[in-house]
Write a protein that holds these residues in place. Structure first.
Motif, mmCIF file in Angstrom:
data_model
loop_
_atom_site.group_PDB
_atom_site.id
_atom_site.type_symbol
_atom_site.label_atom_id
_atom_site.label_comp_id
_atom_site.label_asym_id
_atom_site.label_seq_id
_atom_site.Cartn_x
_atom_site.Cartn_y
_atom_site.Cartn_z
ATOM 1 N N LEU A 83 0.822 -1.216 0.000
ATOM 2 C CA LEU A 83 0.000 0.000 0.000
ATOM 3 C C LEU A 83 0.858 1.269 0.000
ATOM 4 C CD1 LEU A 83 -2.851 -1.072 2.425
ATOM 5 C CD2 LEU A 83 -2.959 -0.847 -0.065
ATOM 6 N N ALA A 84 2.125 1.119 0.318
ATOM 7 C CA ALA A 84 3.077 2.231 0.219
ATOM 8 C C ALA A 84 4.176 1.781 -0.743
ATOM 9 C CB ALA A 84 3.659 2.555 1.589
ATOM 10 N N PRO A 85 4.682 2.692 -1.557
ATOM 11 C CA PRO A 85 5.698 2.290 -2.538
ATOM 12 C C PRO A 85 6.998 1.835 -1.878
ATOM 13 C CG PRO A 85 5.362 4.662 -2.586
ATOM 14 C CD PRO A 85 4.344 4.104 -1.639
ATOM 15 N N GLU A 86 7.720 1.007 -2.602
ATOM 16 C CA GLU A 86 9.025 0.556 -2.133
ATOM 17 C C GLU A 86 9.922 1.769 -1.908
ATOM 18 O OE1 GLU A 86 12.751 -2.148 -3.681
ATOM 19 O OE2 GLU A 86 10.763 -2.526 -4.526
ATOM 20 N N GLY A 87 10.620 1.765 -0.809
ATOM 21 C CA GLY A 87 11.491 2.884 -0.458
ATOM 22 C C GLY A 87 10.869 3.838 0.547
ATOM 23 N N SER A 88 9.605 3.623 0.902
ATOM 24 C CA SER A 88 8.927 4.510 1.852
ATOM 25 C C SER A 88 9.615 4.512 3.216
ATOM 26 C CB SER A 88 7.460 4.124 2.012
ATOM 27 O OG SER A 88 6.767 4.342 0.801
ATOM 28 N N GLN A 89 10.075 3.348 3.651
ATOM 29 C CA GLN A 89 10.783 3.272 4.937
ATOM 30 C C GLN A 89 12.071 4.087 4.892
ATOM 31 O OE1 GLN A 89 10.975 -0.743 6.958
ATOM 32 N NE2 GLN A 89 10.290 -1.355 4.908
ATOM 33 N N ARG A 90 12.783 3.985 3.775
ATOM 34 C CA ARG A 90 14.031 4.726 3.606
ATOM 35 C C ARG A 90 13.771 6.235 3.682
ATOM 36 N NH1 ARG A 90 15.315 2.225 -0.950
ATOM 37 N NH2 ARG A 90 15.054 4.107 -2.183
ATOM 38 N N VAL A 91 12.709 6.682 3.047
ATOM 39 C CA VAL A 91 12.357 8.105 3.082
ATOM 40 C C VAL A 91 11.974 8.521 4.494
ATOM 41 C CG1 VAL A 91 10.696 9.834 2.260
ATOM 42 C CG2 VAL A 91 11.690 8.192 0.656
ATOM 43 N N GLN A 92 11.208 7.696 5.185
ATOM 44 C CA GLN A 92 10.808 7.973 6.572
ATOM 45 C C GLN A 92 12.039 8.201 7.454
ATOM 46 O OE1 GLN A 92 7.908 7.712 8.793
ATOM 47 N NE2 GLN A 92 9.314 7.949 10.471
ATOM 48 N N LEU A 93 13.012 7.314 7.363
ATOM 49 C CA LEU A 93 14.223 7.439 8.180
ATOM 50 C C LEU A 93 15.055 8.658 7.767
ATOM 51 C CD1 LEU A 93 15.215 3.674 8.410
ATOM 52 C CD2 LEU A 93 14.193 5.102 10.203
ATOM 53 N N PHE A 94 15.101 8.910 6.496
ATOM 54 C CA PHE A 94 15.813 10.059 5.944
ATOM 55 C C PHE A 94 15.236 11.365 6.506
ATOM 56 C CE2 PHE A 94 15.999 13.069 2.319
ATOM 57 C CZ PHE A 94 17.365 13.113 2.099
ATOM 58 N N LEU A 95 13.911 11.462 6.546
ATOM 59 C CA LEU A 95 13.257 12.667 7.055
ATOM 60 C C LEU A 95 13.432 12.812 8.561
ATOM 61 C CD1 LEU A 95 10.032 12.668 4.857
ATOM 62 C CD2 LEU A 95 12.061 14.133 4.626
ATOM 63 N N GLU A 96 13.439 11.692 9.276
ATOM 64 C CA GLU A 96 13.695 11.741 10.719
ATOM 65 C C GLU A 96 15.091 12.287 10.995
ATOM 66 O OE1 GLU A 96 13.118 8.120 12.897
ATOM 67 O OE2 GLU A 96 11.037 7.924 12.254
ATOM 68 N N LYS A 97 16.060 11.829 10.218
ATOM 69 C CA LYS A 97 17.438 12.281 10.380
ATOM 70 C C LYS A 97 17.545 13.778 10.106
ATOM 71 C CE LYS A 97 22.061 10.744 9.095
ATOM 72 N NZ LYS A 97 22.835 9.814 8.268
ATOM 73 N N ALA A 98 16.842 14.254 9.094
ATOM 74 C CA ALA A 98 16.851 15.683 8.775
ATOM 75 C C ALA A 98 16.220 16.498 9.906
ATOM 76 C CB ALA A 98 16.107 15.938 7.465
ATOM 77 N N ALA A 99 15.115 16.008 10.465
ATOM 78 C CA ALA A 99 14.463 16.705 11.577
ATOM 79 C C ALA A 99 15.391 16.766 12.789
ATOM 80 C CB ALA A 99 13.149 16.024 11.937
ATOM 81 N N ASP A 100 16.073 15.652 13.063
ATOM 82 C CA ASP A 100 17.014 15.633 14.194
ATOM 83 C C ASP A 100 18.149 16.625 13.973
ATOM 84 O OD1 ASP A 100 15.484 13.683 15.433
ATOM 85 O OD2 ASP A 100 16.773 12.022 14.796
ATOM 86 N N ALA A 101 18.629 16.755 12.738
ATOM 87 C CA ALA A 101 19.695 17.705 12.433
ATOM 88 C C ALA A 101 19.209 19.146 12.606
ATOM 89 C CB ALA A 101 20.218 17.486 11.013
ATOM 90 N N LEU A 102 17.971 19.421 12.228
ATOM 91 C CA LEU A 102 17.420 20.759 12.440
ATOM 92 C C LEU A 102 17.395 21.090 13.926
ATOM 93 C CD1 LEU A 102 14.477 20.720 9.871
ATOM 94 C CD2 LEU A 102 16.428 22.284 9.849
ATOM 95 N N VAL A 103 16.946 20.131 14.734
ATOM 96 C CA VAL A 103 16.898 20.343 16.192
ATOM 97 C C VAL A 103 18.308 20.565 16.742
ATOM 98 C CG1 VAL A 103 16.323 19.273 18.413
ATOM 99 C CG2 VAL A 103 14.732 19.085 16.488
ATOM 100 N N GLU A 104 19.261 19.735 16.335
ATOM 101 C CA GLU A 104 20.646 19.896 16.786
ATOM 102 C C GLU A 104 21.193 21.267 16.394
ATOM 103 O OE1 GLU A 104 23.567 16.402 16.655
ATOM 104 O OE2 GLU A 104 22.060 15.876 15.134
ATOM 105 N N GLY A 105 20.954 21.655 15.148
ATOM 106 C CA GLY A 105 21.428 22.952 14.676
ATOM 107 C C GLY A 105 20.814 24.104 15.454
ATOM 108 N N GLY A 106 19.533 23.970 15.786
ATOM 109 C CA GLY A 106 18.867 24.995 16.582
ATOM 110 C C GLY A 106 19.387 25.052 18.003
ATOM 111 N N LYS A 107 19.558 23.896 18.629
ATOM 112 C CA LYS A 107 20.059 23.859 20.011
ATOM 113 C C LYS A 107 21.477 24.405 20.112
ATOM 114 C CE LYS A 107 17.208 20.178 21.912
ATOM 115 N NZ LYS A 107 17.153 18.820 22.484
ATOM 116 N N LYS A 108 22.291 24.149 19.103
ATOM 117 C CA LYS A 108 23.677 24.635 19.113
ATOM 118 C C LYS A 108 23.776 26.088 18.640
ATOM 119 C CE LYS A 108 25.919 20.178 18.618
ATOM 120 N NZ LYS A 108 26.349 20.156 20.006
ATOM 121 N N GLY A 109 22.671 26.608 18.121
ATOM 122 C CA GLY A 109 22.662 27.991 17.649
ATOM 123 C C GLY A 109 23.431 28.206 16.357
#
Length: 184
Positions: free
Chosen positions: A143-169
């Motif tokens: 029901l979801a295309p192949e690679g959806s899990q990879r994209v999910q993890l990729f976006l989580e990593k990007a969100a975590d980097a945004l938070v890290e970048g914000g916390k470090k200023g």
């Protein structure tokens, strides 16, 4: 980068978290300058690295790279590069400020997996766990295309980097400027 409008067409132009995606900031601002009427204004929120960013710091470089990759950015420019590009394009900078600095709440709070609120439940560690398994199941049953899990993890990593970048200023998505195209 090449708008299909005549010179001096618009009374005002604004951009919110958009021009940072341009492959060349100067060329982007120059095109905005071209279509803006003389004496009128261009305002924007720009994604920038701050003066706290240390290009020789490997952790800073990793965070910057993950933000760029996960958000489709060619290169996050510094506040100084942004101002220089505006001026080179012909604008007079009327006002500029990283409005995240005085914010009563951190801008990255809704992305922080360690912060719980009902509105941001899906980005919490538990919410991500549920989403990750749902995506895995949907991909498995077709029901979801192949690679959806990879994209999910990729976006989580990007969100975590945004938070890290914000916390470090070292990163802000809230650098605001107001620039004017001179009358002559």
């Amino acid at each position: 980068m090449k708008m299909p409008f005549s010179d001096n067409t618009y009374d005002a132009i604004f951009a919110i978290e958009a021009t940072c995606h341009a492959p060349d900031m100067f060329d982007c601002y120059k095109e905005i300058y071209r279509v803006l009427k003389p004496g009128h204004y261009f305002a924007a929120y720009e994604w920038c690295i701050t003066d706290s960013f240390d290009p020789s710091n490997q952790e800073h470089q990793r965070i910057k790279g993950e933000v760029e990759l996960g958000n489709g950015l060619p290169d996050i420019r510094s506040v100084a590069q942004c101002l220089e590009a505006l001026k080179l394009a012909g604008f007079q900078v009327i006002w500029d400020k990283d409005v995240a600095v005085d914010s009563p709440l951190p801008w990255y709070l809704p992305l922080d997996k360690n912060h719980f609120s009902l509105s941001s439940f899906r980005v919490t560690a538990f919410g991500r766990f549920i989403t990750r398994n749902m995506v895995k199941t949907l991909e498995f049953v077709g029901l979801a295309p192949e690679g959806s899990q990879r994209v999910q993890l990729f976006l989580e990593k990007a969100a975590d980097a945004l938070v890290e970048g914000g916390k470090k200023g070292i990163f802000t998505p809230m650098y605001f400027f107001l620039a004017q195209k001179p009358y002559s």
